[in-house]
Scaffold this motif. Structure first.
Motif, PDB file in Angstrom:
ATOM      1  N   SER A  64       0.719  -1.382   0.144  1.00 53.46           N
ATOM      2  CA  SER A  64      -0.042   0.084   0.012  1.00 53.46           C
ATOM      3  C   SER A  64       0.803   1.370   0.156  1.00 53.46           C
ATOM      4  O   SER A  64       0.188   2.357   0.108  1.00 53.46           O
ATOM      5  CB  SER A  64      -0.775   0.118   1.150  1.00 53.46           C
ATOM      6  OG  SER A  64      -0.089  -0.024   2.253  1.00 53.46           O
ATOM      7  N   ASP A  65       2.105   0.978  -0.212  1.00 51.97           N
ATOM      8  CA  ASP A  65       2.917   2.291  -0.149  1.00 51.97           C
ATOM      9  C   ASP A  65       2.825   3.202  -1.182  1.00 51.97           C
ATOM     10  O   ASP A  65       3.052   2.754  -2.245  1.00 51.97           O
ATOM     11  CB  ASP A  65       4.582   2.051  -0.006  1.00 51.97           C
ATOM     12  CG  ASP A  65       4.860   0.902   1.184  1.00 51.97           C
ATOM     13  OD1 ASP A  65       5.210   1.252   2.272  1.00 51.97           O
ATOM     14  OD2 ASP A  65       4.583  -0.170   0.885  1.00 51.97           O
ATOM     15  N   LYS A  66       2.465   4.400  -0.887  1.00 52.20           N
ATOM     16  CA  LYS A  66       2.024   5.408  -1.985  1.00 52.20           C
ATOM     17  C   LYS A  66       2.798   6.730  -1.771  1.00 52.20           C
ATOM     18  O   LYS A  66       2.995   7.378  -2.718  1.00 52.20           O
ATOM     19  CB  LYS A  66       0.471   5.809  -2.062  1.00 52.20           C
ATOM     20  CG  LYS A  66      -0.356   4.637  -2.143  1.00 52.20           C
ATOM     21  CD  LYS A  66      -1.771   5.268  -2.248  1.00 52.20           C
ATOM     22  CE  LYS A  66      -2.752   4.137  -2.942  1.00 52.20           C
ATOM     23  NZ  LYS A  66      -2.398   3.716  -4.187  1.00 52.20           N
ATOM     24  N   ARG A  67       3.511   6.759  -0.591  1.00 52.81           N
ATOM     25  CA  ARG A  67       4.414   7.964  -0.439  1.00 52.81           C
ATOM     26  C   ARG A  67       5.583   7.676   0.828  1.00 52.81           C
ATOM     27  O   ARG A  67       5.402   6.510   1.181  1.00 52.81           O
ATOM     28  CB  ARG A  67       3.562   8.854   0.076  1.00 52.81           C
ATOM     29  CG  ARG A  67       2.578   8.877   1.179  1.00 52.81           C
ATOM     30  CD  ARG A  67       1.742   9.941   1.674  1.00 52.81           C
ATOM     31  NE  ARG A  67       0.280   9.282   1.842  1.00 52.81           N
ATOM     32  CZ  ARG A  67      -0.685   9.970   2.033  1.00 52.81           C
ATOM     33  NH1 ARG A  67      -0.572  11.497   2.346  1.00 52.81           N
ATOM     34  NH2 ARG A  67      -1.919   9.576   2.154  1.00 52.81           N
ATOM     35  N   GLY A  68       6.201   8.694   1.161  1.00 49.36           N
ATOM     36  CA  GLY A  68       7.045   8.453   2.343  1.00 49.36           C
ATOM     37  C   GLY A  68       6.227   8.649   3.600  1.00 49.36           C
ATOM     38  O   GLY A  68       5.344   9.492   3.647  1.00 49.36           O
ATOM     39  N   TYR A  69       6.388   8.015   4.797  1.00 54.64           N
ATOM     40  CA  TYR A  69       5.693   8.151   5.961  1.00 54.64           C
ATOM     41  C   TYR A  69       6.488   8.369   7.110  1.00 54.64           C
ATOM     42  O   TYR A  69       7.829   7.991   7.114  1.00 54.64           O
ATOM     43  CB  TYR A  69       5.003   6.612   6.414  1.00 54.64           C
ATOM     44  CG  TYR A  69       4.273   6.425   5.289  1.00 54.64           C
ATOM     45  CD1 TYR A  69       2.835   7.007   4.872  1.00 54.64           C
ATOM     46  CD2 TYR A  69       4.442   5.302   4.198  1.00 54.64           C
ATOM     47  CE1 TYR A  69       2.055   6.395   3.959  1.00 54.64           C
ATOM     48  CE2 TYR A  69       3.586   4.800   3.260  1.00 54.64           C
ATOM     49  CZ  TYR A  69       2.387   5.526   3.154  1.00 54.64           C
ATOM     50  OH  TYR A  69       1.691   5.110   1.887  1.00 54.64           O
ATOM     51  N   GLN A  70       6.193   9.147   7.765  1.00 52.40           N
ATOM     52  CA  GLN A  70       6.918   9.583   9.116  1.00 52.40           C
ATOM     53  C   GLN A  70       7.079   8.409   9.965  1.00 52.40           C
ATOM     54  O   GLN A  70       6.199   7.348  10.000  1.00 52.40           O
ATOM     55  CB  GLN A  70       6.228  10.506   9.969  1.00 52.40           C
ATOM     56  CG  GLN A  70       6.090  11.877   9.384  1.00 52.40           C
ATOM     57  CD  GLN A  70       5.514  13.070  10.505  1.00 52.40           C
ATOM     58  OE1 GLN A  70       4.726  12.567  11.435  1.00 52.40           O
ATOM     59  NE2 GLN A  70       5.626  14.226  10.317  1.00 52.40           N
TER      60      GLN A  70
END
Length: 229
Positions: free
Chosen positions: A175-181
């Motif tokens: 589900s990775d669509k962007r960078g996450y904190q």
């Protein structure tokens, strides 16, 4: 005790310590290697054969206003993509609702419902307190035999490992669509989680905190799970 005996016992103690350390390191290595071998079940949408899969979405944090965090919103968005590709037929939203004031699954369902999904095919697992609990309950409560698991790439091998060990024919969609904190800390914690669940699945085999009556997703109405645990 003379100095020679002291040295002898120190040497023996050091040998035992080193042996235990080696055994522990090997155990970690083997466990992680086995779990990560399940990466082969991570697929792109177009590569998964159409079938009657349950789409299992694993919870993550929600904001103070009750809306999904970025990482959870992307899991939910990906699950909708799976559904619209006609790969899955029902949703199981599995998250933490252990306190009245904190309800991940309510937030998850509200997000899915904005896409005009039939409420009857949305099942809420209020006691998905861990990945192990979510997979165990998917099998025992919701009677899932085939599933698409939606979560982040770093998390999928462990989720797939547990599911398949429990008898679910599971495939993963990342589900990775962007960078996450905090992603770096999540990945570090995942190593210990893999070891824990290796022992859970193969040795300890604990039951989740909550089980309950079965609600088979193939012939039940998801609305009955509004307040279930």
């Amino acid at each position: 005790m003379n100095i020679f005996k002291v040295r002898k016992w120190r040497k023996r103690g050091m040998g035992i310590f080193i042996s235990l350390l080696i055994i522990f390191a090997l155990t970690i290595s083997v466990a992680i290697s086995i779990v990560n071998s399940y990466k082969k079940y991570i697929y792109n949408l177009e590569d998964i054969p159409n079938d009657n899969y349950a789409i299992i979405v694993l919870g993550a944090g929600v904001r103070n206003d009750g809306t999904p965090s970025d990482i959870l919103a992307d899991r939910l968005e990906t699950s909708l993509e799976v559904y619209k590709a006609n790969i899955g037929s029902v949703f199981i939203l599995s998250g933490d609702h252990g306190r009245e004031e904190y309800n991940e699954v309510r937030s998850m369902k509200d997000y899915i419902m904005k896409d005009n999904i039939d409420e009857k095919i949305i099942f809420m697992d209020h006691a998905g307190f861990s990945t192990y609990d979510s997979m165990y309950r998917a099998k025992e409560i919701f009677k899932v035999d085939k599933a698409i698991i939606v979560t982040n790439e770093y998390h999928l091998p462990r989720a797939l490992y547990i599911a398949r060990k429990l008898g679910i024919e599971a495939y993963g969609v990342k589900s990775d669509k962007r960078g996450y904190q905090l992603m770096d800390s999540y990945k570090k914690r995942e190593v210990l989680a893999q070891l824990k669940d290796f022992f859970y699945v193969n040795i300890l085999k604990p039951e989740p905190k909550f089980l309950g009556d079965s609600i088979p997703v193939n012939n039940s109405d998801g609305r009955v799970t509004e307040d279930e645990k």
